[in-house]
Design a protein around this motif. Structure first.
Motif, PDB file in Angstrom:
ATOM      1  N   ASN A 330       0.829  -1.213   0.000  1.00 16.82           N
ATOM      2  CA  ASN A 330       0.000   0.000   0.000  1.00 16.82           C
ATOM      3  C   ASN A 330       0.861   1.261   0.000  1.00 16.82           C
ATOM      4  O   ASN A 330       0.537   2.250  -0.654  1.00 16.82           O
ATOM      5  CB  ASN A 330      -0.929   0.000   1.212  1.00 16.82           C
ATOM      6  N   GLU A 331       1.978   1.221   0.728  1.00 14.04           N
ATOM      7  CA  GLU A 331       2.881   2.379   0.756  1.00 14.04           C
ATOM      8  C   GLU A 331       3.536   2.590  -0.605  1.00 14.04           C
ATOM      9  O   GLU A 331       3.718   3.722  -1.049  1.00 14.04           O
ATOM     10  CB  GLU A 331       3.951   2.187   1.835  1.00 14.04           C
ATOM     11  N   ILE A 332       3.880   1.483  -1.275  1.00 17.55           N
ATOM     12  CA  ILE A 332       4.500   1.608  -2.590  1.00 17.55           C
ATOM     13  C   ILE A 332       3.525   2.216  -3.588  1.00 17.55           C
ATOM     14  O   ILE A 332       3.900   2.982  -4.478  1.00 17.55           O
ATOM     15  CB  ILE A 332       4.991   0.224  -3.077  1.00 17.55           C
ATOM     16  N   LYS A 333       2.243   1.884  -3.438  1.00  5.66           N
ATOM     17  CA  LYS A 333       1.236   2.381  -4.380  1.00  5.66           C
ATOM     18  C   LYS A 333       0.826   3.817  -4.100  1.00  5.66           C
ATOM     19  O   LYS A 333       0.208   4.463  -4.944  1.00  5.66           O
ATOM     20  CB  LYS A 333      -0.013   1.494  -4.318  1.00  5.66           C
ATOM     21  N   THR A 334       1.102   4.340  -2.919  1.00  5.84           N
ATOM     22  CA  THR A 334       0.638   5.670  -2.539  1.00  5.84           C
ATOM     23  C   THR A 334       1.623   6.734  -3.015  1.00  5.84           C
ATOM     24  O   THR A 334       2.830   6.645  -2.751  1.00  5.84           O
ATOM     25  CB  THR A 334       0.466   5.765  -1.013  1.00  5.84           C
ATOM     26  N   PHE A 335       1.098   7.755  -3.705  1.00  8.61           N
ATOM     27  CA  PHE A 335       1.935   8.841  -4.224  1.00  8.61           C
ATOM     28  C   PHE A 335       1.389  10.201  -3.807  1.00  8.61           C
ATOM     29  O   PHE A 335       1.444  11.152  -4.567  1.00  8.61           O
ATOM     30  CB  PHE A 335       1.996   8.773  -5.748  1.00  8.61           C
ATOM     31  N   GLY A 336       0.823  10.310  -2.647  1.00 16.16           N
ATOM     32  CA  GLY A 336       0.295  11.591  -2.195  1.00 16.16           C
ATOM     33  C   GLY A 336      -1.214  11.647  -2.316  1.00 16.16           C
ATOM     34  O   GLY A 336      -1.889  10.670  -2.629  1.00 16.16           O
ATOM     35  N   LYS A 337      -1.767  12.842  -2.076  1.00 18.52           N
ATOM     36  CA  LYS A 337      -3.215  13.010  -2.062  1.00 18.52           C
ATOM     37  C   LYS A 337      -3.778  12.985  -3.480  1.00 18.52           C
ATOM     38  O   LYS A 337      -3.088  13.267  -4.468  1.00 18.52           O
ATOM     39  CB  LYS A 337      -3.576  14.326  -1.381  1.00 18.52           C
ATOM     40  N   THR A 338      -5.065  12.655  -3.565  1.00 18.95           N
ATOM     41  CA  THR A 338      -5.739  12.609  -4.866  1.00 18.95           C
ATOM     42  C   THR A 338      -6.103  14.017  -5.315  1.00 18.95           C
ATOM     43  O   THR A 338      -6.189  14.947  -4.504  1.00 18.95           O
ATOM     44  CB  THR A 338      -7.007  11.752  -4.776  1.00 18.95           C
ATOM     45  N   GLY A 339      -6.316  14.160  -6.615  1.00 19.22           N
ATOM     46  CA  GLY A 339      -6.741  15.439  -7.157  1.00 19.22           C
ATOM     47  C   GLY A 339      -5.885  15.882  -8.328  1.00 19.22           C
ATOM     48  O   GLY A 339      -5.032  15.140  -8.832  1.00 19.22           O
ATOM     49  N   ILE A 340      -6.122  17.111  -8.763  1.00 22.96           N
ATOM     50  CA  ILE A 340      -5.394  17.711  -9.874  1.00 22.96           C
ATOM     51  C   ILE A 340      -4.595  18.890  -9.334  1.00 22.96           C
ATOM     52  O   ILE A 340      -5.138  19.771  -8.654  1.00 22.96           O
ATOM     53  CB  ILE A 340      -6.360  18.192 -10.978  1.00 22.96           C
ATOM     54  N   THR A 341      -3.294  18.898  -9.602  1.00 22.12           N
ATOM     55  CA  THR A 341      -2.409  19.969  -9.149  1.00 22.12           C
ATOM     56  C   THR A 341      -1.858  20.713 -10.353  1.00 22.12           C
ATOM     57  O   THR A 341      -1.240  20.098 -11.238  1.00 22.12           O
ATOM     58  CB  THR A 341      -1.247  19.407  -8.307  1.00 22.12           C
ATOM     59  N   ASN A 388      -4.796  30.964 -25.791  1.00 25.10           N
ATOM     60  CA  ASN A 388      -4.517  29.757 -26.585  1.00 25.10           C
ATOM     61  C   ASN A 388      -3.412  28.911 -25.951  1.00 25.10           C
ATOM     62  O   ASN A 388      -2.399  28.573 -26.575  1.00 25.10           O
ATOM     63  CB  ASN A 388      -4.140  30.135 -28.019  1.00 25.10           C
ATOM     64  N   VAL A 389      -3.600  28.585 -24.675  1.00 22.39           N
ATOM     65  CA  VAL A 389      -2.617  27.782 -23.945  1.00 22.39           C
ATOM     66  C   VAL A 389      -3.315  26.572 -23.341  1.00 22.39           C
ATOM     67  O   VAL A 389      -4.547  26.506 -23.254  1.00 22.39           O
ATOM     68  CB  VAL A 389      -1.933  28.597 -22.831  1.00 22.39           C
ATOM     69  N   ILE A 390      -2.515  25.612 -22.931  1.00 17.35           N
ATOM     70  CA  ILE A 390      -3.002  24.438 -22.210  1.00 17.35           C
ATOM     71  C   ILE A 390      -2.380  24.416 -20.826  1.00 17.35           C
ATOM     72  O   ILE A 390      -1.272  24.933 -20.626  1.00 17.35           O
ATOM     73  CB  ILE A 390      -2.663  23.124 -22.963  1.00 17.35           C
ATOM     74  N   ALA A 391      -3.094  23.858 -19.875  1.00 20.50           N
ATOM     75  CA  ALA A 391      -2.591  23.757 -18.509  1.00 20.50           C
ATOM     76  C   ALA A 391      -1.952  22.391 -18.296  1.00 20.50           C
ATOM     77  O   ALA A 391      -2.559  21.365 -18.608  1.00 20.50           O
ATOM     78  CB  ALA A 391      -3.721  23.978 -17.506  1.00 20.50           C
ATOM     79  N   ILE A 392      -0.729  22.381 -17.791  1.00 14.90           N
ATOM     80  CA  ILE A 392      -0.031  21.129 -17.472  1.00 14.90           C
ATOM     81  C   ILE A 392      -0.239  20.843 -15.994  1.00 14.90           C
ATOM     82  O   ILE A 392       0.074  21.690 -15.133  1.00 14.90           O
ATOM     83  CB  ILE A 392       1.473  21.222 -17.802  1.00 14.90           C
ATOM     84  N   CYS A 393      -0.764  19.669 -15.676  1.00 14.12           N
ATOM     85  CA  CYS A 393      -1.119  19.332 -14.299  1.00 14.12           C
ATOM     86  C   CYS A 393      -0.641  17.931 -13.944  1.00 14.12           C
ATOM     87  O   CYS A 393      -0.349  17.107 -14.818  1.00 14.12           O
ATOM     88  CB  CYS A 393      -2.635  19.408 -14.093  1.00 14.12           C
ATOM     89  N   LEU A 394      -0.609  17.670 -12.658  1.00 10.92           N
ATOM     90  CA  LEU A 394      -0.360  16.330 -12.130  1.00 10.92           C
ATOM     91  C   LEU A 394      -1.693  15.788 -11.633  1.00 10.92           C
ATOM     92  O   LEU A 394      -2.356  16.426 -10.808  1.00 10.92           O
ATOM     93  CB  LEU A 394       0.664  16.383 -10.997  1.00 10.92           C
ATOM     94  N   TYR A 395      -2.078  14.631 -12.116  1.00 15.92           N
ATOM     95  CA  TYR A 395      -3.428  14.108 -11.874  1.00 15.92           C
ATOM     96  C   TYR A 395      -3.347  12.757 -11.184  1.00 15.92           C
ATOM     97  O   TYR A 395      -2.764  11.808 -11.705  1.00 15.92           O
ATOM     98  CB  TYR A 395      -4.167  13.993 -13.212  1.00 15.92           C
ATOM     99  N   THR A 396      -3.934  12.674  -9.989  1.00 11.41           N
ATOM    100  CA  THR A 396      -4.051  11.413  -9.254  1.00 11.41           C
ATOM    101  C   THR A 396      -5.537  11.159  -9.034  1.00 11.41           C
ATOM    102  O   THR A 396      -6.155  11.763  -8.143  1.00 11.41           O
ATOM    103  CB  THR A 396      -3.318  11.476  -7.906  1.00 11.41           C
ATOM    104  N   PRO A 403       0.302   8.746 -10.061  1.00  6.91           N
ATOM    105  CA  PRO A 403      -0.032  10.018 -10.717  1.00  6.91           C
ATOM    106  C   PRO A 403       0.385  10.016 -12.178  1.00  6.91           C
ATOM    107  O   PRO A 403       1.277   9.285 -12.594  1.00  6.91           O
ATOM    108  CB  PRO A 403       0.769  11.041  -9.910  1.00  6.91           C
ATOM    109  N   LYS A 404      -0.273  10.866 -12.938  1.00  5.39           N
ATOM    110  CA  LYS A 404       0.032  11.012 -14.360  1.00  5.39           C
ATOM    111  C   LYS A 404       0.073  12.490 -14.706  1.00  5.39           C
ATOM    112  O   LYS A 404      -0.656  13.297 -14.132  1.00  5.39           O
ATOM    113  CB  LYS A 404      -1.017  10.297 -15.217  1.00  5.39           C
ATOM    114  N   PHE A 405       0.929  12.815 -15.669  1.00  5.66           N
ATOM    115  CA  PHE A 405       0.933  14.164 -16.206  1.00  5.66           C
ATOM    116  C   PHE A 405      -0.203  14.285 -17.225  1.00  5.66           C
ATOM    117  O   PHE A 405      -0.384  13.407 -18.063  1.00  5.66           O
ATOM    118  CB  PHE A 405       2.264  14.485 -16.885  1.00  5.66           C
ATOM    119  N   VAL A 406      -0.950  15.383 -17.133  1.00  9.65           N
ATOM    120  CA  VAL A 406      -2.057  15.600 -18.054  1.00  9.65           C
ATOM    121  C   VAL A 406      -1.994  17.025 -18.577  1.00  9.65           C
ATOM    122  O   VAL A 406      -1.425  17.921 -17.941  1.00  9.65           O
ATOM    123  CB  VAL A 406      -3.433  15.348 -17.386  1.00  9.65           C
ATOM    124  N   ALA A 407      -2.579  17.207 -19.749  1.00  9.89           N
ATOM    125  CA  ALA A 407      -2.751  18.530 -20.323  1.00  9.89           C
ATOM    126  C   ALA A 407      -4.236  18.844 -20.351  1.00  9.89           C
ATOM    127  O   ALA A 407      -5.039  18.035 -20.835  1.00  9.89           O
ATOM    128  CB  ALA A 407      -2.157  18.589 -21.729  1.00  9.89           C
TER     129      ALA A 407
END
Length: 607
Positions: A330-341, A388-396, A403-407
């Motif tokens: 469970n600790e290995i799978k945990t990467f911080g709180k959920t949400g979009i940063t 005309n820009v996109i937002a780069i976020c970290l998404y969990t 987590p994954k990087f998203v645009a």
């Protein structure tokens, strides 16, 4: 001790499968929709028109069609059918001239077959089975529908009554019954039950909504003076749609963090998801009852049943099994709180099509979770569109999910001519690849087309251009599957034919672009060129750069090798022909492969 792979152990499996299955199972307890079809059965409904079809026949066809559509699209929804204006009665309150044909329940094959049996009735058969009587009370009919909703054991999120009739003033001679019906219609509206009028016109007459039903229908438009064309309404009801109904639901709600404690709440939606065949259900052979699968783990040596606390998980590294406890996994799978940063912004041009990793999602503000989210979301959307820009976020998306990087790709609202929303405002969540996901591929150099070939290809594209929309094409495999399943359930000899709209219309294509396609084919594949095995036939003057080759039929064709090299056509010549040219012109060869031969010829002519 179970030996697991790294992917199964730490990633939790494929994210796409997890998203679809987890969310679909999570919403199995969501409220269902309830629909009651209230059908007028007075004698005027059985008068046939020019097509030898009565309004009552049309109503039963609509009921049967809607039930068949519901079985496929959303079989958990409930349907019921109530007759009014019959001689016989069948209802819990013993209201006269009200007959409940089908209680409010899930659609089934037996109910469809019952409607088909009624469709085969002659007017005399229906009169004998149910009878006709115009002394009904519409208030009692609406009350019966209300009781069906009240006595339903399932939680209903949407309740609707569809009233089918061709009588625009049922209580014209009885003001007491008229007022009772209007009062009961208002009660239905106040309790959240929507009343829809499916009106039909008598031969040579028009349906006057202002005579009675204007006071029974409640909508945002207080001045109801006309109703939509009934032909369009019934055409929609009679259309067979064999597809799943995906209702608007969030697959999750997360916080969108700007940093320094500035957050807003957004809902996650799946605008597009693959529709697959339903899973088969295991049944007991003797009773056809659904069975449950219960798995147990045995120790291989002693066949002893093992409990969860007796198990450990391991991953193999360098031939050695590395064991982990449950809390360590469970600790290995945990990467911080959920949400979009939010991390920052990039120009829209930085987002490439080949960065596609998995289907995109869509986010929309959730005002009920954090107040002010809509205002903040709207401001961010408006500015990203302007710049005309996109937002780069970290998404969990969820706990124990990497987590994954998203645009975040902004999308403005679009309305049609009637001010109806076509495209919602919000952000598309585009998943971006990590460095490990990118691959470098090397392809052989392709032969280059000349200007004439390119221009002719443009003409082909212009001739065959058409408006494409995915909404106009059903999956032929699913359509065929549902048609066969329906035929088995309804005991049909053959399934209904289904149209495969993905098959190209070659006749229409050749009619529009046949001449241009032939000209393009002649330019790319001239005479003598067959499946890439024969070189193009060229007539050239006998010069020092010309070589002869022998075709399969023994004819000799002259090739101007220098002209072919300058035109970039050497790749279309076979290896024996290239070798013959090199041998005749005494060109020094670097190798025996086709690419080496072409390179040697180009180098000889300084190309």
């Amino acid at each position: 001790m179970s030996d697991l792979t790294w992917g199964n152990q730490f990633d939790g499996g494929d994210d796409d499968v997890d998203d679809e299955q987890d969310y679909s199972s999570r919403w199995q307890t969501v409220a269902r929709d309830g629909l009651i079809m209230l059908i007028d059965c007075t004698t005027s409904m059985f008068v046939c028109d020019d097509d030898d079809e009565s309004p009552f026949d049309l109503c039963i066809k609509c009921a049967k069609n809607m039930m068949q559509n519901k079985i496929i699209s959303s079989d958990r929804d409930l349907m019921g059918i109530v007759f009014f204006g019959t001689e016989n009665l069948k209802n819990s309150s013993d209201f006269k001239h009200i007959y409940i044909l089908q209680d409010l329940n899930q659609p089934s094959a037996e109910r469809v077959l019952q409607l088909e049996e009624i469709m085969s009735y002659q007017p005399e058969d229906f009169k004998k089975e149910y009878g006709h009587n115009a002394g009904f009370s519409l208030s009692d009919a609406l009350w019966t529908c209300s009781n069906l909703f009240s006595n339903c054991s399932h939680k209903l999120g949407y309740k609707r009554v569809m009233l089918f009739t061709n009588n625009d003033n049922p209580h014209s001679e009885n003001n007491s019954l008229r007022n009772q019906a209007i009062r009961k219609a208002k009660d239905l509206y106040e309790t959240g039950i929507q009343l829809d009028l499916m009106h039909m016109q008598k031969p040579g007459q028009t349906f006057d909504v202002t005579a009675f039903y204007k006071d029974c229908l409640f909508s945002n438009d207080d001045e109801i003076t006309a109703l939509p064309d009934p032909a369009e309404q019934f055409e929609e009801l009679l259309t067979r749609v064999r597809s799943k109904d995906h209702k608007k639901r969030t697959s999750g709600k997360v916080n969108f963090s700007f940093g320094n404690g500035v957050d807003m709440a957004v809902g996650i939606y799946n605008l597009v998801r693959q529709c697959s065949r339903p899973y088969g259900v295991k049944l007991y052979k003797r009773t056809n009852e659904e069975i449950r699968t219960n798995s147990k783990t045995f120790l291989k040596e002693t066949c002893e049943i093992l409990m969860p606390q007796d198990l450990k998980k391991a991953a193999t590294y360098g031939g050695k099994k590395i064991c982990f406890e449950k809390n360590e996994i469970n600790e290995i799978k945990t990467f911080g709180k959920t949400g979009i940063t939010l991390l920052g912004f990039k120009p829209h041009s930085y987002l490439k099509r080949h960065h596609h990793v998995k289907p995109a999602q869509f986010i929309y503000p959730e005002e009920t979770v954090i107040k002010g989210s809509t205002t903040m979301f709207s401001a961010l959307l408006q500015k990203t569109l302007e710049k005309n820009v996109i937002a780069i976020c970290l998404y969990t998306p969820r706990k124990n999910t990497p987590p994954k990087f998203v645009a975040l790709l902004p999308q403005a609202e679009e309305l049609d001519d009637q001010r109806v929303q076509i495209t919602p405002p919000g952000f598309h969540v585009i998943f971006l690849p990590f460095a490990d996901d990118l691959r470098t591929l090397k392809f052989e150099e392709m032969p280059r087309a000349n200007t004439e070939q390119i221009e002719k290809a443009k003409d082909v594209i212009k001739k065959l251009s058409f408006k494409f929309s995915s909404d106009e094409f059903e999956n032929p495999a699913l359509q065929k599957y549902y048609a066969n399943l329906e035929a088995l359930a309804l005991e049909r000899d053959e399934p209904e034919p289904t149209d495969d709209l993905t098959i190209p219309n070659h006749e229409q294509m050749m009619k529009r672009a046949g001449k241009v396609i032939k000209e393009f084919e002649d330019l790319v594949f001239p005479d003598g060129y067959k499946d890439g095995k024969s070189a193009a036939k060229r007539k050239a003057p006998a010069t020092g750069n010309a070589a002869k080759r022998t075709k399969n039929d023994g004819d000799e064709v002259d090739i101007d090798i220098e002209k072919e090299a300058k035109a970039g056509q050497l790749n279309k010549l076979t290896v024996p022909v290239l070798k013959a040219c090199i041998g005749q012109m005494k060109i020094k060869m670097k190798g025996t492969k086709k690419a080496d031969l072409i390179d040697s010829i180009n180098k000889h002519f300084g190309l």
